[in-house]
Scaffold this motif. Structure first.
Motif, short mmCIF file in Angstrom:
data_model
loop_
_atom_site.label_atom_id
_atom_site.label_comp_id
_atom_site.label_asym_id
_atom_site.label_seq_id
_atom_site.Cartn_x
_atom_site.Cartn_y
_atom_site.Cartn_z
N MET A 1 0.85 -1.20 0.00
CA MET A 1 0.00 0.00 0.00
C MET A 1 0.88 1.25 0.00
O MET A 1 1.84 1.35 0.77
N LYS A 2 0.59 2.18 -0.90
CA LYS A 2 1.40 3.38 -1.02
C LYS A 2 1.13 4.34 0.14
O LYS A 2 0.01 4.42 0.66
N PRO A 3 2.15 5.12 0.53
CA PRO A 3 1.96 6.12 1.59
C PRO A 3 0.92 7.16 1.18
O PRO A 3 0.77 7.47 -0.01
N ASP A 4 0.21 7.70 2.15
CA ASP A 4 -0.82 8.70 1.90
C ASP A 4 -0.16 10.08 1.82
O ASP A 4 0.12 10.71 2.84
N ILE A 5 0.08 10.55 0.59
CA ILE A 5 0.77 11.82 0.45
C ILE A 5 -0.14 13.03 0.62
O ILE A 5 0.28 14.17 0.41
N THR A 6 -1.41 12.81 0.99
CA THR A 6 -2.23 13.95 1.39
C THR A 6 -1.90 14.37 2.82
O THR A 6 -2.33 15.43 3.26
N ARG A 7 -1.14 13.54 3.53
CA ARG A 7 -0.70 13.90 4.89
C ARG A 7 0.54 14.77 4.76
O ARG A 7 1.54 14.37 4.13
N PRO A 8 0.54 15.96 5.34
CA PRO A 8 1.68 16.88 5.19
C PRO A 8 3.02 16.27 5.57
O PRO A 8 4.01 16.47 4.85
N SER A 9 3.07 15.51 6.66
CA SER A 9 4.35 14.94 7.08
C SER A 9 4.88 13.93 6.06
O SER A 9 6.09 13.87 5.79
N VAL A 10 3.97 13.17 5.46
CA VAL A 10 4.38 12.17 4.45
C VAL A 10 4.85 12.87 3.19
O VAL A 10 5.87 12.49 2.58
N LEU A 11 4.15 13.91 2.77
CA LEU A 11 4.53 14.65 1.56
C LEU A 11 5.87 15.35 1.78
O LEU A 11 6.74 15.32 0.88
N ARG A 12 6.05 15.96 2.94
CA ARG A 12 7.34 16.62 3.22
C ARG A 12 8.49 15.62 3.19
O ARG A 12 9.56 15.90 2.66
N GLU A 13 8.26 14.44 3.74
CA GLU A 13 9.32 13.42 3.76
C GLU A 13 9.65 12.98 2.34
O GLU A 13 10.83 12.80 1.98
N LEU A 14 8.62 12.80 1.51
CA LEU A 14 8.83 12.41 0.12
C LEU A 14 9.64 13.45 -0.63
O LEU A 14 10.63 13.13 -1.32
N LEU A 15 9.26 14.71 -0.51
CA LEU A 15 9.95 15.78 -1.21
C LEU A 15 11.38 15.91 -0.71
O LEU A 15 12.33 16.07 -1.51
N GLY A 16 11.56 15.83 0.61
CA GLY A 16 12.90 15.95 1.19
C GLY A 16 13.82 14.83 0.77
O GLY A 16 15.01 15.04 0.52
N ARG A 17 13.28 13.64 0.66
CA ARG A 17 14.09 12.47 0.29
C ARG A 17 14.65 12.61 -1.12
O ARG A 17 15.71 12.08 -1.43
N HIS A 18 13.93 13.33 -1.96
CA HIS A 18 14.40 13.54 -3.33
C HIS A 18 15.09 14.89 -3.50
O HIS A 18 15.39 15.30 -4.63
N GLY A 19 15.34 15.56 -2.37
CA GLY A 19 16.05 16.83 -2.43
C GLY A 19 15.30 17.94 -3.13
O GLY A 19 15.90 18.88 -3.65
N PHE A 20 13.96 17.83 -3.11
CA PHE A 20 13.16 18.83 -3.82
C PHE A 20 12.83 20.00 -2.91
O PHE A 20 12.43 19.82 -1.75
N THR A 21 13.00 21.21 -3.42
CA THR A 21 12.60 22.41 -2.70
C THR A 21 11.56 23.16 -3.51
O THR A 21 11.66 23.26 -4.74
N LEU A 22 10.55 23.65 -2.83
CA LEU A 22 9.46 24.37 -3.49
C LEU A 22 9.94 25.67 -4.12
O LEU A 22 10.78 26.36 -3.56
N LYS A 23 9.40 25.97 -5.27
CA LYS A 23 9.79 27.18 -6.01
C LYS A 23 8.59 28.12 -6.06
O LYS A 23 7.61 27.87 -6.77
N LYS A 24 8.70 29.19 -5.29
CA LYS A 24 7.59 30.15 -5.21
C LYS A 24 7.26 30.74 -6.57
O LYS A 24 6.09 31.00 -6.89
N GLN A 25 8.30 30.95 -7.42
CA GLN A 25 8.06 31.58 -8.72
C GLN A 25 7.24 30.70 -9.66
O GLN A 25 6.67 31.18 -10.64
#
Length: 290
Positions: A1-25
């Motif tokens: 079963m895939k992680p629930d990425i609607t949960r903020p903590s799970v989504l943050r962990e996913l993005l962080g693991r791939h070194g992704f940073t949000l781009k405001k622009q």
């Protein structure tokens, strides 16, 4: 079963693991509220015969829901650095194609024709990056894509403009041209707390049911676009002055055209409804005004 990425903590962990940073622009505010996500999918009436174009899939939260119901999904993402995130989220999902490109620069019409050919039903469903909402709406509505519906999450202020009535401050070029091409309805308002990170504005899901034919007789849509833009170009001026200035025409020529369209030139552009704009555009064409 895939992680629930609607949960903020799970989504943050996913993005962080791939070194992704949000781009405001790039307007990256990822929708994570299940009710809002479902409202988009439900309003688009997606079934097994539906092909979907999604603009700005972000981390793929909406994409996964679209893929569960649709025949196939084309997810167009400008930010190449989201590739590993999307590939992980969509692993095992065989009906989604990722296209890393600027949706305003790629010909979606050509892509669909080359890769999908004939489609039974085509919809656009997206949490649109707010900075490209208006140009993207025009890009799709003025294309020859066989889109039946667009269900998009936009800034509430834009939704108000899409739904505006003649005479109000929100009524303008976007209103007229969107309503000329589609019937517009608000599906639901969405709080800023439904996003990661929260934007500084409220949002709305709107549905544009693309018209199969124009609402009123029109000889040339290019003339309508030109007249509408001129009419709203100088909102404080009366229609005769706005058209004369915006289209570099003499006052007498404009007076004649308005008379042909049976419209009082002392009104302001924002008071004209769709039918009146069509009459005015037709008068331009019939009198040989380019």
């Amino acid at each position: 079963m895939k992680p629930d990425i609607t949960r903020p903590s799970v989504l943050r962990e996913l993005l962080g693991r791939h070194g992704f940073t949000l781009k405001k622009q790039l307007g990256q505010n990822f929708l994570i509220d299940s009710h809002a996500l479902d409202s988009i999918v439900d309003a688009a009436d997606i079934h097994a015969d539906t092909s979907v174009i999604e603009i700005g899939p972000g981390a793929g939260v909406l994409t996964t829901r679209l893929a569960e119901r649709a025949a196939r999904v084309l997810a167009v993402e400008k930010d190449e650095s989201l590739r590993p995130v999307l590939e992980e989220v969509l692993s095992g999902t065989d009906n989604v194609t990722l296209l890393f490109a600027d949706a305003l620069e790629v010909s979606l019409e050509d892509w669909v024709g080359q890769h999908w050919g004939e489609v039974k039903r085509l919809v656009v469903a997206a949490n649109l990056p707010y900075y490209i909402t208006t140009p993207l709406l025009f890009h799709i509505l003025e294309s020859n894509l066989p889109v039946s519906d667009m269900v998009i999450l936009v800034q509430k202020e834009v939704a108000d403009r899409l739904l505006a009535k003649p005479g109000g401050k929100d009524y303008g070029v976007l209103t007229v041209m969107a309503q000329w091409r589609a019937e517009v309805q608000r599906v639901v308002n969405v709080s800023a707390n439904c996003f990661l990170p929260p934007p500084t504005v409220e949002s709305s899901v709107v549905r544009l049911a693309v018209r199969s034919q124009p609402p009123y007789p029109l000889q040339r849509e290019a003339a309508l676009r030109k007249v509408v833009r001129a009419a709203f170009g100088m909102r404080r001026k009366t229609l005769d002055n706005a058209l004369a200035g915006g289209l570099s025409l003499s006052k007498s020529a404009v007076t004649h055209l308005l008379a042909c369209a049976q419209i009082d030139g002392k009104r302001r552009g924002e008071t004209l409804d769709l039918q009146e704009f069509a009459r005015l555009a037709n008068a331009f064409v019939e009198n040989g005004v380019q």
